[in-house]
Design a protein around this motif. Structure first.
Motif, PDB file in Angstrom:
ATOM      1  N   SER A 124       0.826  -1.205   0.000  1.00 15.99           N
ATOM      2  CA  SER A 124       0.000   0.000   0.000  1.00 15.99           C
ATOM      3  C   SER A 124       0.859   1.253   0.000  1.00 15.99           C
ATOM      4  O   SER A 124       0.695   2.137  -0.848  1.00 15.99           O
ATOM      5  CB  SER A 124      -0.927  -0.011   1.220  1.00 15.99           C
ATOM      6  OG  SER A 124      -1.653   1.189   1.322  1.00 15.99           O
ATOM      7  N   ARG A 125       1.777   1.347   0.941  1.00 15.83           N
ATOM      8  CA  ARG A 125       2.627   2.546   1.004  1.00 15.83           C
ATOM      9  C   ARG A 125       3.509   2.645  -0.233  1.00 15.83           C
ATOM     10  O   ARG A 125       3.705   3.745  -0.776  1.00 15.83           O
ATOM     11  CB  ARG A 125       3.476   2.531   2.274  1.00 15.83           C
ATOM     12  CG  ARG A 125       4.300   3.784   2.467  1.00 15.83           C
ATOM     13  CD  ARG A 125       4.913   3.856   3.849  1.00 15.83           C
ATOM     14  NE  ARG A 125       3.950   4.211   4.869  1.00 15.83           N
ATOM     15  CZ  ARG A 125       3.768   5.446   5.350  1.00 15.83           C
ATOM     16  NH1 ARG A 125       4.474   6.458   4.870  1.00 15.83           N
ATOM     17  NH2 ARG A 125       2.894   5.675   6.294  1.00 15.83           N
ATOM     18  N   ILE A 174       1.331   4.005  -3.156  1.00 13.07           N
ATOM     19  CA  ILE A 174       0.927   5.407  -3.012  1.00 13.07           C
ATOM     20  C   ILE A 174       2.096   6.341  -3.318  1.00 13.07           C
ATOM     21  O   ILE A 174       1.906   7.441  -3.843  1.00 13.07           O
ATOM     22  CB  ILE A 174       0.365   5.646  -1.596  1.00 13.07           C
ATOM     23  CG1 ILE A 174      -0.992   4.939  -1.448  1.00 13.07           C
ATOM     24  CG2 ILE A 174       0.214   7.128  -1.293  1.00 13.07           C
ATOM     25  CD1 ILE A 174      -1.505   4.878  -0.032  1.00 13.07           C
ATOM     26  N   THR A 179      -3.271   9.553  -6.053  1.00 11.96           N
ATOM     27  CA  THR A 179      -4.556   9.117  -5.488  1.00 11.96           C
ATOM     28  C   THR A 179      -5.608  10.215  -5.514  1.00 11.96           C
ATOM     29  O   THR A 179      -6.728  10.005  -5.047  1.00 11.96           O
ATOM     30  CB  THR A 179      -4.392   8.628  -4.035  1.00 11.96           C
ATOM     31  OG1 THR A 179      -4.054   9.741  -3.196  1.00 11.96           O
ATOM     32  CG2 THR A 179      -3.335   7.545  -3.927  1.00 11.96           C
ATOM     33  N   GLY A 232       4.479   9.830   3.565  1.00  9.65           N
ATOM     34  CA  GLY A 232       3.233  10.056   4.276  1.00  9.65           C
ATOM     35  C   GLY A 232       3.374   9.811   5.763  1.00  9.65           C
ATOM     36  O   GLY A 232       3.964   8.818   6.197  1.00  9.65           O
ATOM     37  N   THR A 277      -2.090   4.805   6.534  1.00 10.71           N
ATOM     38  CA  THR A 277      -2.756   5.190   5.289  1.00 10.71           C
ATOM     39  C   THR A 277      -4.253   5.354   5.488  1.00 10.71           C
ATOM     40  O   THR A 277      -4.896   4.556   6.162  1.00 10.71           O
ATOM     41  CB  THR A 277      -2.512   4.109   4.220  1.00 10.71           C
ATOM     42  OG1 THR A 277      -1.109   3.955   4.041  1.00 10.71           O
ATOM     43  CG2 THR A 277      -3.148   4.494   2.901  1.00 10.71           C
ATOM     44  N   TRP A 336     -11.022   8.935   2.310  1.00 13.98           N
ATOM     45  CA  TRP A 336     -10.198   7.900   1.676  1.00 13.98           C
ATOM     46  C   TRP A 336     -11.034   6.664   1.417  1.00 13.98           C
ATOM     47  O   TRP A 336     -11.890   6.297   2.228  1.00 13.98           O
ATOM     48  CB  TRP A 336      -9.016   7.542   2.563  1.00 13.98           C
ATOM     49  CG  TRP A 336      -8.224   6.360   2.075  1.00 13.98           C
ATOM     50  CD1 TRP A 336      -8.270   5.080   2.540  1.00 13.98           C
ATOM     51  CD2 TRP A 336      -7.288   6.352   0.986  1.00 13.98           C
ATOM     52  NE1 TRP A 336      -7.410   4.276   1.827  1.00 13.98           N
ATOM     53  CE2 TRP A 336      -6.796   5.030   0.867  1.00 13.98           C
ATOM     54  CE3 TRP A 336      -6.815   7.331   0.116  1.00 13.98           C
ATOM     55  CZ2 TRP A 336      -5.853   4.676  -0.096  1.00 13.98           C
ATOM     56  CZ3 TRP A 336      -5.873   6.967  -0.833  1.00 13.98           C
ATOM     57  CH2 TRP A 336      -5.397   5.660  -0.928  1.00 13.98           C
ATOM     58  N   ASP A 390     -10.525   2.608   0.630  1.00 10.50           N
ATOM     59  CA  ASP A 390      -9.641   1.448   0.493  1.00 10.50           C
ATOM     60  C   ASP A 390      -9.993   0.616  -0.730  1.00 10.50           C
ATOM     61  O   ASP A 390      -9.175  -0.168  -1.215  1.00 10.50           O
ATOM     62  CB  ASP A 390      -9.738   0.562   1.741  1.00 10.50           C
ATOM     63  CG  ASP A 390      -8.871   1.076   2.878  1.00 10.50           C
ATOM     64  OD1 ASP A 390      -7.768   1.576   2.597  1.00 10.50           O
ATOM     65  OD2 ASP A 390      -9.311   0.993   4.033  1.00 10.50           O
ATOM     66  N   TYR A 392      -8.729   3.193  -3.782  1.00 13.14           N
ATOM     67  CA  TYR A 392      -7.447   3.864  -3.545  1.00 13.14           C
ATOM     68  C   TYR A 392      -7.462   5.300  -4.071  1.00 13.14           C
ATOM     69  O   TYR A 392      -6.522   5.776  -4.698  1.00 13.14           O
ATOM     70  CB  TYR A 392      -6.279   3.052  -4.112  1.00 13.14           C
ATOM     71  CG  TYR A 392      -5.602   2.268  -3.002  1.00 13.14           C
ATOM     72  CD1 TYR A 392      -4.353   2.615  -2.535  1.00 13.14           C
ATOM     73  CD2 TYR A 392      -6.278   1.213  -2.385  1.00 13.14           C
ATOM     74  CE1 TYR A 392      -3.760   1.919  -1.491  1.00 13.14           C
ATOM     75  CE2 TYR A 392      -5.697   0.515  -1.337  1.00 13.14           C
ATOM     76  CZ  TYR A 392      -4.446   0.875  -0.894  1.00 13.14           C
ATOM     77  OH  TYR A 392      -3.869   0.200   0.147  1.00 13.14           O
ATOM     78  N   ALA A 451      -4.583  10.042   1.190  1.00 11.24           N
ATOM     79  CA  ALA A 451      -3.855   8.868   1.691  1.00 11.24           C
ATOM     80  C   ALA A 451      -3.275   9.114   3.080  1.00 11.24           C
ATOM     81  O   ALA A 451      -3.233   8.201   3.906  1.00 11.24           O
ATOM     82  CB  ALA A 451      -2.749   8.491   0.710  1.00 11.24           C
ATOM     83  N   TYR A 452      -2.828  10.340   3.356  1.00 13.45           N
ATOM     84  CA  TYR A 452      -2.227  10.664   4.647  1.00 13.45           C
ATOM     85  C   TYR A 452      -2.658  12.068   5.056  1.00 13.45           C
ATOM     86  O   TYR A 452      -2.991  12.909   4.215  1.00 13.45           O
ATOM     87  CB  TYR A 452      -0.689  10.610   4.567  1.00 13.45           C
ATOM     88  CG  TYR A 452      -0.167   9.284   4.090  1.00 13.45           C
ATOM     89  CD1 TYR A 452      -0.039   8.213   4.971  1.00 13.45           C
ATOM     90  CD2 TYR A 452       0.173   9.080   2.761  1.00 13.45           C
ATOM     91  CE1 TYR A 452       0.417   6.976   4.537  1.00 13.45           C
ATOM     92  CE2 TYR A 452       0.627   7.846   2.318  1.00 13.45           C
ATOM     93  CZ  TYR A 452       0.746   6.801   3.210  1.00 13.45           C
ATOM     94  OH  TYR A 452       1.187   5.580   2.767  1.00 13.45           O
ATOM     95  N   TYR A 459       2.489  15.056   4.629  1.00 12.73           N
ATOM     96  CA  TYR A 459       3.699  14.411   4.106  1.00 12.73           C
ATOM     97  C   TYR A 459       4.933  15.171   4.577  1.00 12.73           C
ATOM     98  O   TYR A 459       4.920  16.406   4.702  1.00 12.73           O
ATOM     99  CB  TYR A 459       3.704  14.410   2.571  1.00 12.73           C
ATOM    100  CG  TYR A 459       2.616  13.588   1.934  1.00 12.73           C
ATOM    101  CD1 TYR A 459       2.846  12.276   1.520  1.00 12.73           C
ATOM    102  CD2 TYR A 459       1.340  14.115   1.741  1.00 12.73           C
ATOM    103  CE1 TYR A 459       1.842  11.517   0.931  1.00 12.73           C
ATOM    104  CE2 TYR A 459       0.331  13.368   1.147  1.00 12.73           C
ATOM    105  CZ  TYR A 459       0.590  12.069   0.751  1.00 12.73           C
ATOM    106  OH  TYR A 459      -0.405  11.318   0.167  1.00 12.73           O
TER     107      TYR A 459
END
Length: 648
Positions: A286-287, A290, A362, A407, A411, A532, A534, A537, A541-542, A545
């Protein structure tokens, strides 16, 4: 102070007269069925544990429930735990022979040939064909990154003590509540019968995020069967052979660009080697996905990623988990694009770097604290990058640059699901911080105490920090994902703000004397406006940053082609540095691990087994291999963090 003076008690320093030492008997083949187990010793005086002794469910409870604590009929990787044997005498234990025979099956060792996927992710922004149609040039490339061993100074180790109808587990670990949940599932015990206490921990880097749940379960099984304390400490070879590492990655890029360097489309394909079991592969992928398009503006992005199964020891979290692999690939590709265009790589990045108001792959709109351009320009200015790059071309020296972002926190909805809590308790002298966040060398205790002291307006020395003990502290979430300062630190700041209001004009000591106990607890609240999905996606996301740029000058030996870094400049924007010296120390440490990953470290896998599981030939950077580092901290505060701090 305790570490510097040698007073700190690490797990191996915990002694007990009646302790049983535990040894793990592991598989010697990468794939197959267990045919027979034969014990070549008198079992009197020994405690022997296998899968039949598990009172609860024989799994290591994490995200997916595919990994057994002890293999029952099948093995999926070399060094998979099968049997535990324990004895009061270490020498007797070491010489006890256990022979296991197998019906072997062909292993899958190439991730690209694996037909089992732990997780797949698709990210789509815009219309990729439209972006390709706008391009003057299409540049393709493939980039590979290997395993990397965390190599914390202190190997994995735990002590399990049977007591109060359950078990207390002491260990070198990052996430007490991860271990707590895993033990309740494995042992079939209610939560109040399991207690987990973190001991002083000699480094983690993600390697002590999920693996301690495995080793804790083993010690606990022995302790409960024997009725005695059980101690399980890995030596370096066993730790390197059996525990998780950074996921190897294969990343393919197909970038569409204009003649002026502007990106019009990015097509990215990522394959991560998860090893034999899922562990944390889903969040690593996932990370990585992104961050796969880098800190760059591009209207049309198509990214596809999967984490697959191979018959090698499972891989897990390691500092940045997934993002270093995919950002290495995009940065290498940006250099290839610059070369194809005959363009300065700094100028190419400057043209494409995200600005406030731009959207990521995203669809997240970055805010005023987006600092990609600031860190890029400051790094270029401090090193005279463009000028030096031209002057070094004719020599045996070279200079490289990378721009990256990270991020902060979990997430998307991850922080909402965690619902982390932090408490602040009044004491006769001041206050005590109660969180499950662990100190593993990064300065958590100091940083949290600073936040509380500053907010309450009391001396730093009047702030105590509780041991990370699940019987004493609330679940503030795991010490991972660059969340401990921004997320947990903000919770503590809110606790301190509330406490300050309740104290009024009284000092903590005066309030305690007059009114007695006061405990303030706060729970995570999602910042307004973050959304967000899931499933798709898409979205934020965060919460924020961190942004950074590295410039490294290297000298290349004309005979061996070995590259030696001779100068290193790194510029980071992390909102606000709560403790600048600790922040700089973390940057130096992470940068050293990055240099090791690039230039020195190589996990050699043969037949599914690490062939160089010792420090004689798995080479990491020492002080002599690390150039002088110029660390620059910029500040662009994030309103959702304590005093504007983001994750580092």
């Amino acid at each position: 102070h305790e570490k510097a003076t040698g007073l700190a008690r690490y797990i191996d320093a915990i002694r007990s007269d009646d302790v049983l030492y535990v040894r793990t008997i592991r598989s010697t083949v990468p794939a197959g069925r267990i045919a027979d187990i034969r014990y070549g010793f008198d079992r009197s005086g020994f405690t022997v544990v296998d899968h039949r002794d598990v009172p609860g469910r024989n799994i290591v409870a994490l995200i997916d429930e595919d990994q057994p604590s002890l293999a029952d009929t099948c093995v999926r990787h070399i060094a998979e735990p099968i049997v535990l044997i324990a004895h009061t005498d270490r020498a007797t234990l070491a010489t006890a022979e256990v022979e296991i025979t197998y019906n072997e099956t062909p292993p899958t060792l190439d991730p690209e040939r694996s037909d089992i996927s732990f997780k797949s992710i698709a990210i789509d922004k815009g219309e990729i064909d439209a972006g390709v149609a706008q391009a003057d040039l299409i540049v393709e490339g493939e980039y590979r990154a290997g395993h990397q061993e965390q190599l914390y100074i202190e190997p994995n180790g735990v002590v399990a003590v049977p007591e109060n109808g359950g078990v207390t587990l002491y260990g070198s670990l990052q996430c007490p509540y991860y271990v707590h949940r895993a033990l309740t599932v494995l042992l079939g015990l209610p939560a109040d019968k399991v207690r987990v206490v973190q001991t002083e921990t000699g480094g983690g880097f993600g390697g002590k995020e999920e693996y301690p749940s495995m080793i804790a379960g083993h010690a606990a099984l022995v302790a409960l069967k024997s009725g005695r304390p059980a101690k399980l400490i890995y030596d370096r070879v066993e730790d390197m052979l059996a525990t998780t590492k950074r996921h190897p990655a294969i990343v393919r890029h197909r970038a569409s660009v204009k003649k002026d360097g502007r990106l019009t489309a990015m097509a990215i394909d990522v394959v991560l080697d998860g090893g034999a079991y899922a562990t944390l592969s889903a969040v690593v992928l996932s990370r990585g996905m992104i961050h796969a398009s880098g800190p760059y503006r591009c209207d049309h992005v198509r990214a596809r990623g999967r984490a697959v199964m191979t018959n090698t020891p499972p891989n897990g979290a390691f500092r940045g988990f997934g993002a270093p692999q995919t950002q290495f690939a995009v940065e290498a590709h940006m250099d290839v694009i610059a070369e194809r265009l005959g363009m300065d790589p700094l100028r190419l990045r400057e043209r494409n770097a995200l600005r406030p108001g731009d959207t990521t792959a995203t669809g997240q709109r970055v805010g005023k604290d987006c600092s990609a351009l600031q860190v890029l320009r400051e790094a270029g200015r401090r090193t005279a990058f463009s000028k030096k790059r031209k002057t070094l071309k004719a020599s045996n020296r070279g200079i490289g640059l990378s721009l990256f972002f990270h991020g902060s926190g979990f997430t998307g909805g991850g922080e909402v699901k965690l619902a982390s809590k932090a408490s602040l308790a009044l004491t006769a002298r001041g206050v005590e911080i109660r969180v499950a966040s662990t100190e593993i060398g990064q300065g958590t205790r100091t940083m949290h105490a600073q936040i509380v002291a500053d907010t309450l307006g009391i001396p730093y020395e009047h702030v105590a920090v509780s041991v990370a003990d699940t019987a004493l502290v609330p679940d503030s979430g795991p010490t991972v994902a660059s969340r401990t300062c921004m997320i947990v630190g903000r919770l503590l700041q809110r606790c301190a703000e509330d406490m300050r209001a309740q104290l009024g004009r009284l000092s903590p000591a005066a309030y305690w004397k007059k009114y007695g106990e006061l405990i303030i607890t706060k729970q995570y609240e999602k910042p307004p406006g973050l959304e967000w999905s899931d499933e798709t996606y898409r979205g934020d996301a965060y919460g924020s940053y961190g942004w950074a740029c590295d410039v490294v000058e290297v000298e290349v030996d004309p005979i061996t082609y070995q590259a030696t870094p001779v100068a290193f400049t790194t510029v980071h924007e992390i909102g606000r540095a709560i403790h600048p010296m600790l922040a700089a120390g973390q940057i130096e440490g992470g940068s050293s691990q990055g240099l090791g990953y690039a230039l020195l470290e190589e996990v050699v896998m043969r037949g599914g087994k690490m062939a160089n599981a010792q420090l004689t030939n798995y080479i990491i950077p020492t002080t002599l291999d690390t150039p002088r580092m110029d660390v620059v901290l910029l500040e662009n505060p994030y309103p959702g963090g304590p005093s504007g701090a983001k994750g580092l």
